[in-house]
Design a protein around this motif. Structure first.
Motif, PDB file in Angstrom:
ATOM      1  N   ASP A  26      16.468  -1.575  10.791  1.00 33.65           N
ATOM      2  CA  ASP A  26      15.588  -1.623   9.996  1.00 33.65           C
ATOM      3  C   ASP A  26      14.556  -2.277   9.047  1.00 33.65           C
ATOM      4  O   ASP A  26      14.209  -1.981   7.790  1.00 33.65           O
ATOM      5  CB  ASP A  26      15.313   0.194   9.579  1.00 33.65           C
ATOM      6  N   LEU A  27      14.701  -3.570   9.753  1.00 36.67           N
ATOM      7  CA  LEU A  27      14.504  -4.260   8.174  1.00 36.67           C
ATOM      8  C   LEU A  27      12.455  -4.895   8.662  1.00 36.67           C
ATOM      9  O   LEU A  27      12.051  -4.390   9.828  1.00 36.67           O
ATOM     10  CB  LEU A  27      14.838  -5.683   8.437  1.00 36.67           C
ATOM     11  N   ALA A  33       5.809  -7.431   6.125  1.00 36.72           N
ATOM     12  CA  ALA A  33       6.876  -8.019   4.038  1.00 36.72           C
ATOM     13  C   ALA A  33       6.642  -7.923   3.169  1.00 36.72           C
ATOM     14  O   ALA A  33       7.072  -7.067   2.148  1.00 36.72           O
ATOM     15  CB  ALA A  33       7.745  -9.344   4.559  1.00 36.72           C
ATOM     16  N   ALA A  34       5.469  -7.715   2.915  1.00 35.07           N
ATOM     17  CA  ALA A  34       4.469  -7.784   1.850  1.00 35.07           C
ATOM     18  C   ALA A  34       3.951  -6.375   1.517  1.00 35.07           C
ATOM     19  O   ALA A  34       4.171  -5.378  -0.035  1.00 35.07           O
ATOM     20  CB  ALA A  34       2.953  -7.843   1.968  1.00 35.07           C
ATOM     21  N   VAL A  41      14.368  -8.698   5.302  1.00 36.63           N
ATOM     22  CA  VAL A  41      13.567  -9.208   5.810  1.00 36.63           C
ATOM     23  C   VAL A  41      14.278 -10.303   7.436  1.00 36.63           C
ATOM     24  O   VAL A  41      14.831 -10.806   7.428  1.00 36.63           O
ATOM     25  CB  VAL A  41      12.398 -10.899   5.207  1.00 36.63           C
ATOM     26  N   GLU A  42      13.684  -9.928   8.460  1.00 37.45           N
ATOM     27  CA  GLU A  42      14.108 -10.473   9.619  1.00 37.45           C
ATOM     28  C   GLU A  42      14.099 -11.406   9.323  1.00 37.45           C
ATOM     29  O   GLU A  42      12.973 -11.562  10.407  1.00 37.45           O
ATOM     30  CB  GLU A  42      14.786  -9.321  10.422  1.00 37.45           C
ATOM     31  N   ALA A  63      17.610 -11.745   1.754  1.00 36.30           N
ATOM     32  CA  ALA A  63      17.152 -10.379   0.541  1.00 36.30           C
ATOM     33  C   ALA A  63      16.407  -9.948  -0.512  1.00 36.30           C
ATOM     34  O   ALA A  63      15.967 -11.023  -0.905  1.00 36.30           O
ATOM     35  CB  ALA A  63      18.873 -10.340  -0.686  1.00 36.30           C
ATOM     36  N   PRO A  64      15.740  -8.837  -0.557  1.00 40.40           N
ATOM     37  CA  PRO A  64      14.970  -8.421  -0.970  1.00 40.40           C
ATOM     38  C   PRO A  64      15.228  -8.425  -2.741  1.00 40.40           C
ATOM     39  O   PRO A  64      13.748  -8.973  -3.904  1.00 40.40           O
ATOM     40  CB  PRO A  64      14.545  -7.402  -1.137  1.00 40.40           C
ATOM     41  N   ASP A  65      16.241  -8.821  -3.423  1.00 42.24           N
ATOM     42  CA  ASP A  65      16.446  -9.063  -4.785  1.00 42.24           C
ATOM     43  C   ASP A  65      17.839 -10.219  -5.698  1.00 42.24           C
ATOM     44  O   ASP A  65      16.174 -10.555  -5.991  1.00 42.24           O
ATOM     45  CB  ASP A  65      17.744  -7.995  -5.128  1.00 42.24           C
TER      46      ASP A  65
END
Length: 324
Positions: A26-27, A33-34, A41-42, A63-65
């Motif tokens: 479920d990316l 992405a925004a 994000v794939e 990775a979002p972090d």
């Protein structure tokens, strides 16, 4: 001048953290992405392998972090019977390799007759590594230990054959057996990892090549891959059947269900045969034990045992059978 080689960077993720980011199913993607700043994000996804019941996939995500790209591997069940397959193979922690996108040369399929220049010819297939006796015994012990209580049901012969084929699939050969001194000692291993010894006289001219009556190979080649005979061609392996079905499914989706059913029927028939052989072995052992204890003939045990050579010495006379 000193050359430095950078070590590959890696990060260990907990499965709950990956699940919170939507990894692996479920990316977010580049377009949304925004809208989902807390989702990974794939960047890339492809199937890289398969086993009997699962397919293996490679996923690259950002990775979002920390904004870095990581590559992980997960699995999916191949049929509805494996819907409960855990994507991380029941592991709590998953290692992600940090990656970056770079240009790379890839292999491609071209029309027959279009040959690359001489300096672009592919390199020959590397020679396989042959295990020594200690290495093979360690691999066998590890395989048997993994089976646990199922090892006795599988049997040492089947386990050794499976281990040999598995090793050969990745370019590793089991040790060659001691050659028969009555024939030429030259040997080679086929694609399943089985060793064959030349059946010619020990003093024959090696320039003529070697032959064991079924296979032939040039002198000095210990890993020849000659074409199998017509009987072997008529009996494809399980891996060939599965690969053929997969190929058909990709090229002609309407034919995929029929091929999947054929593969399942083939595997089910083999499983039934293995179960019947196991039952026959057990019954033969019971007959042998009882016959020896009571002094009876045990020819029936040899007759039904799938691994024993049966020599027909004739049924016992009626009087003898009655006495027994």
């Amino acid at each position: 001048m000193t050359t430095q080689t950078a070590q590959a960077a890696a990060r260990v993720f907990h499965r709950d953290q990956l699940d919170a980011w939507g990894v692996p199913f479920d990316l977010a993607d580049a377009d949304n992405a925004a809208e989902f700043p807390e989702a990974a994000v794939e960047l890339h996804r492809e199937q890289v392998g398969s086993r009997r019941w699962v397919s293996v996939h490679e996923l690259v995500f950002r990775a979002p972090d920390d904004g870095k790209a990581y590559r992980v591997t997960y699995q999916q069940g191949l049929t509805e019977h494996q819907d409960g397959t855990d994507e991380w193979d029941d592991r709590d922690h998953v290692v992600g390799e940090e990656v970056e996108q770079r240009p790379a040369t890839v292999m491609e399929w071209q029309r027959v007759g279009d040959h690359p220049a001489d300096d672009e010819q592919p390199r020959p297939h590397p020679a396989p590594r042959i295990l020594d006796d200690d290495e093979y015994e360690a691999a066998y012990a590890a395989a048997r230990g993994t089976l646990g209580r199922h090892a006795a049901r599988v049997g040492s012969v089947v386990l050794a054959e499976a281990l040999t084929v598995a090793l050969a699939a990745v370019g590793i050969l089991a040790p060659a057996p001691e050659p028969d001194p009555d024939t030429c000692p030259e040997m080679f291993a086929d694609r399943e990892g089985d060793w064959h010894q030349c059946a010619e006289d020990p003093g024959h001219d090696p320039a003529d090549g070697h032959n064991d009556g079924e296979w032939s190979w040039p002198h000095g080649d210990t890993y020849a891959r000659p074409e199998p005979d017509e009987d072997d061609q008529a009996q494809p392996t399980d891996a060939e059947i599965v690969e053929h079905a997969r190929t058909i499914g990709l090229a002609e989706p309407e034919k995929a269900p029929a091929f999947v059913k054929a593969v399942r029927d083939h595997l089910a028939a083999e499983e039934q045969q293995r179960a019947a052989d196991d039952h026959a072995r057990h019954l033969a052992e019971q007959i042998t034990t009882l016959g020896k204890a009571r002094g009876w003939s045990t020819w029936a045990a040899d007759y039904i045992h799938p691994d024993r050579e049966f020599v027909d010495t004739g049924a016992p006379e009626p009087d003898e059978a009655q006495q027994q």
